[in-house]
Design an enzyme around this catalytic site. Structure first.
Site, PDB file in Angstrom:
ATOM      1  N   TRP A 103       0.831  -1.213   0.000  1.00 21.69           N
ATOM      2  CA  TRP A 103       0.000   0.000   0.000  1.00 21.69           C
ATOM      3  C   TRP A 103       0.859   1.254   0.000  1.00 21.69           C
ATOM      4  CZ3 TRP A 103      -4.592  -0.668  -1.739  1.00 21.69           C
ATOM      5  CH2 TRP A 103      -5.271  -1.863  -1.481  1.00 21.69           C
ATOM      6  N   ASP A 173      -0.564   6.945   6.653  1.00 23.18           N
ATOM      7  CA  ASP A 173      -1.689   6.081   6.297  1.00 23.18           C
ATOM      8  C   ASP A 173      -1.849   5.099   7.451  1.00 23.18           C
ATOM      9  OD1 ASP A 173      -3.428   4.162   5.379  1.00 23.18           O
ATOM     10  OD2 ASP A 173      -2.288   3.645   3.577  1.00 23.18           O
ATOM     11  N   LYS A 197     -11.558  -1.246   8.838  1.00 25.52           N
ATOM     12  CA  LYS A 197     -10.798  -2.238   9.626  1.00 25.52           C
ATOM     13  C   LYS A 197     -11.047  -2.014  11.119  1.00 25.52           C
ATOM     14  CE  LYS A 197      -7.690  -1.869   5.789  1.00 25.52           C
ATOM     15  NZ  LYS A 197      -8.020  -3.068   5.026  1.00 25.52           N
TER      16      LYS A 197
HETATM   17  N1  PMP Z   1      -3.741   1.583   2.896  1.00 26.33           N
HETATM   18  C1  PMP Z   1      -3.731   0.470   3.647  1.00 26.33           C
HETATM   19  C2  PMP Z   1      -2.676   0.319   4.698  1.00 26.33           C
HETATM   20  C3  PMP Z   1      -4.694  -0.516   3.417  1.00 26.33           C
HETATM   21  O1  PMP Z   1      -4.695  -1.632   4.157  1.00 26.33           O
HETATM   22  C4  PMP Z   1      -5.673  -0.332   2.413  1.00 26.33           C
HETATM   23  C5  PMP Z   1      -6.771  -1.328   2.150  1.00 26.33           C
HETATM   24  N2  PMP Z   1      -6.624  -2.576   2.575  1.00 26.33           N
HETATM   25  C6  PMP Z   1      -5.614   0.835   1.655  1.00 26.33           C
HETATM   26  C7  PMP Z   1      -4.647   1.773   1.940  1.00 26.33           C
HETATM   27  C8  PMP Z   1      -6.610   1.084   0.560  1.00 26.33           C
HETATM   28  O2  PMP Z   1      -7.799   1.373   1.152  1.00 26.33           O
HETATM   29  P1  PMP Z   1      -9.170   1.574   0.346  1.00 26.33           P
HETATM   30  O3  PMP Z   1      -9.559   0.241  -0.137  1.00 26.33           O
HETATM   31  O4  PMP Z   1     -10.066   2.132   1.422  1.00 26.33           O
HETATM   32  O5  PMP Z   1      -8.911   2.541  -0.734  1.00 26.33           O
END
Ligand code: PMP
Length: 363
Positions: A103, A173, A197
């Site tokens: 991510w 993030d 989450k």
């Molecule tokens: N950052 C992290 C650390 C994540 O775990 C996730 C989704 N699992 C995201 C960003 C992306 O999130 P979204 O699906 O809400 O765009």
């Protein structure tokens, strides 16, 4: 009541049963309005009350000062990957990123699509097995901000202490570990997290932003992409994800009833100790790919002796009432996500299952 499974999904993920029951009770007639909050106006007094208390609960639970704004956006954490650099990397500067997982890497790509990213550290070539030591990081003078990913959901590594970036604003993030432990949340200029989450259902993204940093955002962007728009209008510039904010408010109240982040952390520690305890007890069978010091308390990743056994483990676990244990498709293996709402008993039962599975399948 219908049977509930032990839910180790990585997101969307388990919600507290207490919260789901409140949602059910309030669904058809929200506080005597004769309609569901799903059917109510976001300009009405009921939603205004939800929005305001959700904002103040975020500040209270995370211990944020009055110099922070709390925003509820849509577009997921993925939208923040783009909005952050659009708003905060001016000409001649770079967004500085620490690449600790898939991510984090996506955030870097999005920065490069709209501005320029500089990578301060990358664990990619090593399969994202560790978080850098703070002494390994240095910060370029032309950095508009430093961006980190506090917990790497796919690989299962997590920052245990945060870097001190001096005058350079620190952005995080926190999608997969926000509100899982007490921390100095005030050291960040901006924090973002998809709710699905630790905070609530999918559909709302929490953004926390320090006012002095907010004041530096670009004014030339389309209004919908500008943080100032949401800050000026209490996240009511356009129709918000009202139901998701409502459930998030209930989850925040639940966190408060548990005793806040100190109490939440205690349970999270006991949960991860059950599962990592089993991984470490039987190194002949389980293997944790992440370095000990970087292990995540939220997404616990481990491998079995071979992929056939991993498939069998996941199938037998499912039959025994444990769901969501399959590792991310990009890395394989097993991943148990032990977010706040996963009960202690779930982790304890999973550890027992692991022990029994090993006994039955070791060579
Ligand atoms: N950052 C992290 C650390 C994540 O775990 C996730 C989704 N699992 C995201 C960003 C992306 O999130 P979204 O699906 O809400 O765009």
């Amino acid at each position: 009541m219908s049977k509930r499974v032990y839910n180790f999904n990585p997101g969307p993920s388990a919600l507290p049963l207490e919260v789901l029951n409140i949602v059910r009770e309030e669904l058809l007639d929200y506080k005597g309005t004769g309609m569901s909050i799903l059917e109510s106006s976001h300009r009405g007094k009921e939603y205004e009350e939800i929005n305001n208390s959700a904002m103040s609960l975020v500040k209270e639970i995370l211990g944020l000062g009055d110099n922070y704004k709390v925003l509820f956006l849509t577009g997921g954490a993925s939208m923040q990957f783009a909005m952050v650099p659009m708003n905060f990397v001016p000409e001649g500067k770079v967004g500085a990123y620490v690449d600790t997982g898939s991510w984090a890497n996506k955030a870097i790509k999005e920065c490069n699509a709209v501005a320029k990213a500089q990578v301060l550290f990358s664990a990619k070539a090593d399969g994202y097995k560790r978080i850098p030591k703070l002494s390994e990081l240095s910060y370029p003078e032309n950095a508009a901000y430093v961006h980190i990913t506090s917990n790497n959901t796919i690989e299962g590594c997590q920052w245990q202490e945060f870097p001190n970036t001096g005058k350079i604003p620190l952005i995080c993030d926190m999608s997969s570990d926000i509100a899982s432990r007490p921390a100095d949340y005030n050291r960040f200029a901006l924090i973002y997290a998809g709710a699905q989450k630790n905070l609530g259902p999918a559909g709302v993204t929490l953004v926390i932003i320090r006012e002095d940093f907010l004041a530096t955002c670009k004014s030339t962007l389309p209004v919908i992409l500008n943080y100032q728009t949401y800050a000026n209008e209490s996240s009511l510039y356009n129709t918000p994800p009202a139901f998701a904010v409502y459930v998030t408010k209930l989850v925040l109240e639940w966190i408060k009833r548990q005793g806040g982040l100190t109490a939440i952390e205690k349970v999270n520690k006991a949960k991860k100790d059950y599962v990592y305890g089993m991984v470490d007890k039987y190194p002949d069978f389980f293997r944790g790919p992440v370095e000990q010091a970087s292990r995540s308390w939220m997404n616990l990743t481990f491998r079995l002796p071979d992929e056939e056994l991993e498939k069998k483990f996941i199938a037998e676990a499912k039959a025994a009432g444990f769901v969501g244990l399959k590792g991310h498709r990009s890395v394989g293996g097993i991943r148990a996500s032990l977010y706040n709402a996963v009960p202690l008993e779930g982790a304890q039962k999973l550890a027992e299952f692991m022990e029994n599975f090993r006994s039955a399948n070791k060579k």
